[in-house]
Scaffold this motif. Structure first.
Motif, mmCIF file in Angstrom:
data_model
loop_
_atom_site.group_PDB
_atom_site.id
_atom_site.type_symbol
_atom_site.label_atom_id
_atom_site.label_comp_id
_atom_site.label_asym_id
_atom_site.label_seq_id
_atom_site.Cartn_x
_atom_site.Cartn_y
_atom_site.Cartn_z
ATOM 1 N N ALA A 155 -12.788 -0.319 -14.621
ATOM 2 C CA ALA A 155 -12.277 -0.020 -13.284
ATOM 3 C C ALA A 155 -10.819 -0.460 -13.163
ATOM 4 O O ALA A 155 -10.001 0.238 -12.555
ATOM 5 C CB ALA A 155 -13.131 -0.704 -12.225
ATOM 6 N N GLY A 156 -10.481 -1.599 -13.756
ATOM 7 C CA GLY A 156 -9.099 -2.065 -13.712
ATOM 8 C C GLY A 156 -8.159 -1.134 -14.446
ATOM 9 O O GLY A 156 -7.045 -0.861 -13.983
ATOM 10 N N ALA A 157 -8.595 -0.625 -15.599
ATOM 11 C CA ALA A 157 -7.764 0.320 -16.359
ATOM 12 C C ALA A 157 -7.582 1.620 -15.575
ATOM 13 O O ALA A 157 -6.476 2.162 -15.505
ATOM 14 C CB ALA A 157 -8.396 0.597 -17.718
ATOM 15 N N ALA A 158 -8.662 2.119 -14.987
ATOM 16 C CA ALA A 158 -8.572 3.342 -14.191
ATOM 17 C C ALA A 158 -7.695 3.118 -12.967
ATOM 18 O O ALA A 158 -6.908 3.990 -12.582
ATOM 19 C CB ALA A 158 -9.970 3.799 -13.766
ATOM 20 N N LEU A 159 -7.795 1.948 -12.373
ATOM 21 C CA LEU A 159 -6.966 1.615 -11.221
ATOM 22 C C LEU A 159 -5.490 1.612 -11.606
ATOM 23 O O LEU A 159 -4.652 2.155 -10.883
ATOM 24 C CB LEU A 159 -7.384 0.238 -10.690
ATOM 25 C CG LEU A 159 -6.765 -0.250 -9.416
ATOM 26 C CD1 LEU A 159 -7.126 0.673 -8.268
ATOM 27 C CD2 LEU A 159 -7.241 -1.656 -9.114
ATOM 28 N N GLY A 160 -5.186 1.055 -12.766
ATOM 29 C CA GLY A 160 -3.802 1.052 -13.246
ATOM 30 C C GLY A 160 -3.269 2.453 -13.487
ATOM 31 O O GLY A 160 -2.128 2.767 -13.142
ATOM 32 N N ARG A 161 -4.110 3.316 -14.074
ATOM 33 C CA ARG A 161 -3.690 4.704 -14.316
ATOM 34 C C ARG A 161 -3.446 5.447 -13.008
ATOM 35 O O ARG A 161 -2.471 6.184 -12.873
ATOM 36 C CB ARG A 161 -4.732 5.432 -15.156
ATOM 37 C CG ARG A 161 -4.748 5.010 -16.612
ATOM 38 C CD ARG A 161 -5.593 5.954 -17.453
ATOM 39 N NE ARG A 161 -6.953 6.100 -16.986
ATOM 40 C CZ ARG A 161 -7.983 5.349 -17.355
ATOM 41 N NH1 ARG A 161 -7.787 4.365 -18.218
ATOM 42 N NH2 ARG A 161 -9.187 5.564 -16.887
ATOM 43 N N MET A 162 -4.338 5.247 -12.049
ATOM 44 C CA MET A 162 -4.171 5.919 -10.757
ATOM 45 C C MET A 162 -2.932 5.413 -10.033
ATOM 46 O O MET A 162 -2.205 6.185 -9.421
ATOM 47 C CB MET A 162 -5.417 5.711 -9.882
ATOM 48 C CG MET A 162 -6.641 6.441 -10.376
ATOM 49 S SD MET A 162 -6.418 8.221 -10.507
ATOM 50 C CE MET A 162 -6.222 8.656 -8.814
ATOM 51 N N GLN A 163 -2.679 4.106 -10.097
ATOM 52 C CA GLN A 163 -1.493 3.545 -9.456
ATOM 53 C C GLN A 163 -0.239 4.094 -10.111
ATOM 54 O O GLN A 163 0.725 4.437 -9.430
ATOM 55 C CB GLN A 163 -1.510 2.014 -9.535
ATOM 56 C CG GLN A 163 -0.408 1.363 -8.731
ATOM 57 C CD GLN A 163 -0.539 1.628 -7.244
ATOM 58 O OE1 GLN A 163 -1.616 1.498 -6.687
ATOM 59 N NE2 GLN A 163 0.541 2.003 -6.608
ATOM 60 N N ALA A 164 -0.246 4.206 -11.436
ATOM 61 C CA ALA A 164 0.901 4.775 -12.145
ATOM 62 C C ALA A 164 1.094 6.237 -11.756
ATOM 63 O O ALA A 164 2.230 6.690 -11.576
ATOM 64 C CB ALA A 164 0.699 4.656 -13.652
ATOM 65 N N ARG A 165 0.004 6.968 -11.615
ATOM 66 C CA ARG A 165 0.090 8.377 -11.218
ATOM 67 C C ARG A 165 0.660 8.500 -9.808
ATOM 68 O O ARG A 165 1.469 9.378 -9.528
ATOM 69 C CB ARG A 165 -1.293 9.013 -11.293
ATOM 70 C CG ARG A 165 -1.248 10.497 -11.468
ATOM 71 C CD ARG A 165 -2.631 11.041 -11.658
ATOM 72 N NE ARG A 165 -2.883 11.236 -13.071
ATOM 73 C CZ ARG A 165 -3.987 11.749 -13.553
ATOM 74 N NH1 ARG A 165 -4.962 12.092 -12.753
ATOM 75 N NH2 ARG A 165 -4.132 11.907 -14.843
ATOM 76 N N LEU A 166 0.255 7.599 -8.922
ATOM 77 C CA LEU A 166 0.777 7.602 -7.563
ATOM 78 C C LEU A 166 2.264 7.257 -7.572
ATOM 79 O O LEU A 166 3.058 7.871 -6.863
ATOM 80 C CB LEU A 166 -0.001 6.615 -6.693
ATOM 81 C CG LEU A 166 0.389 6.534 -5.229
ATOM 82 C CD1 LEU A 166 0.147 7.881 -4.562
ATOM 83 C CD2 LEU A 166 -0.397 5.452 -4.529
ATOM 84 N N ASP A 167 2.641 6.273 -8.384
ATOM 85 C CA ASP A 167 4.051 5.908 -8.504
ATOM 86 C C ASP A 167 4.868 7.070 -9.047
ATOM 87 O O ASP A 167 5.980 7.323 -8.593
ATOM 88 C CB ASP A 167 4.219 4.685 -9.413
ATOM 89 C CG ASP A 167 3.631 3.424 -8.802
ATOM 90 O OD1 ASP A 167 3.356 3.415 -7.580
ATOM 91 O OD2 ASP A 167 3.436 2.451 -9.552
ATOM 92 N N LEU A 168 4.306 7.772 -10.048
ATOM 93 C CA LEU A 168 5.007 8.924 -10.609
ATOM 94 C C LEU A 168 5.166 10.029 -9.576
ATOM 95 O O LEU A 168 6.211 10.663 -9.492
ATOM 96 C CB LEU A 168 4.251 9.471 -11.822
ATOM 97 C CG LEU A 168 4.319 8.655 -13.096
ATOM 98 C CD1 LEU A 168 3.404 9.267 -14.160
ATOM 99 C CD2 LEU A 168 5.729 8.571 -13.614
ATOM 100 N N ALA A 169 4.130 10.253 -8.781
ATOM 101 C CA ALA A 169 4.192 11.299 -7.763
ATOM 102 C C ALA A 169 5.238 10.963 -6.713
ATOM 103 O O ALA A 169 5.953 11.836 -6.223
ATOM 104 C CB ALA A 169 2.823 11.489 -7.119
ATOM 105 N N GLY A 170 5.372 9.684 -6.369
ATOM 106 C CA GLY A 170 6.353 9.277 -5.380
ATOM 107 C C GLY A 170 7.771 9.297 -5.898
ATOM 108 O O GLY A 170 8.723 9.466 -5.145
ATOM 109 N N ALA A 171 7.941 9.152 -7.197
ATOM 110 C CA ALA A 171 9.283 9.080 -7.784
ATOM 111 C C ALA A 171 9.794 10.424 -8.278
ATOM 112 O O ALA A 171 10.876 10.500 -8.839
ATOM 113 C CB ALA A 171 9.268 8.091 -8.950
ATOM 114 N N LYS A 172 9.043 11.498 -8.064
ATOM 115 C CA LYS A 172 9.435 12.802 -8.599
ATOM 116 C C LYS A 172 10.810 13.232 -8.106
ATOM 117 O O LYS A 172 11.578 13.827 -8.841
ATOM 118 C CB LYS A 172 8.398 13.862 -8.255
ATOM 119 C CG LYS A 172 7.194 13.780 -9.135
ATOM 120 C CD LYS A 172 6.254 14.923 -8.892
ATOM 121 C CE LYS A 172 5.076 14.783 -9.844
ATOM 122 N NZ LYS A 172 4.119 15.827 -9.689
#
Length: 146
Positions: A30-47
């Motif tokens: 769950a922690g690894a998936a949480l990190g991936r989702m947070q990174a994806r959210l960060d990437l989406a915000g930084a586009k």
């Protein structure tokens, strides 16, 4: 999954799963998936902040290429190669800072583990199976032309 609300909903669910994980394995997953989702959210915000650029990676061997390509595809980045480029060269089009913070960092960790594993296996093969010494520091030095 491009919608910010979908990503945020999944983050809430993953945080809940992480908080109530019964075993260490469940919490780690769950922690690894949480990190991936947070990174994806960060990437989406930084586009809008950083444009995508073409990045070239020259990798040391075919095993590294396979791991790198798999990681790129896992994160929805399409790796490619131009005609006549070496098999160990991989091109990607991405935002450099985000790519290096997520995919390249994960690759470095996996490649380090893969190298350590191969080293252990080769040492085992040479010492235990072949009953030999593979130390190249003890090679005889010869003069050229004699």
């Amino acid at each position: 999954m491009n919608n910010h609300e979908d990503i945020r909903d999944k983050l809430v669910k993953l945080e809940a799963l992480f908080a109530r994980g019964a075993t260490a394995g469940e919490r780690a997953a769950a922690g690894a998936a949480l990190g991936r989702m947070q990174a994806r959210l960060d990437l989406a915000g930084a586009k809008a902040a950083e444009p995508e650029t073409e990045l070239q990676y020259i990798l040391p061997d075919v095993w590294a290429v396979r791991v790198f390509v798999a990681l790129c595809r896992k994160h929805d980045v399409k790796p490619y190669r131009y005609p006549r480029q070496r098999r160990t060269t991989v091109m990607v089009r991405a935002r450099k800072r985000d790519f290096e913070r997520t995919i390249a960092a994960e690759f470095q960790n996996l490649h380090r583990e893969l190298t350590r594993y191969f080293d252990e296996m080769v040492n085992h093969l040479i010492a235990d199976v072949m009953k030999s010494d593979g130390d190249d520091e003890t090679l005889e030095q010869r003069q050229i032309g004699k």
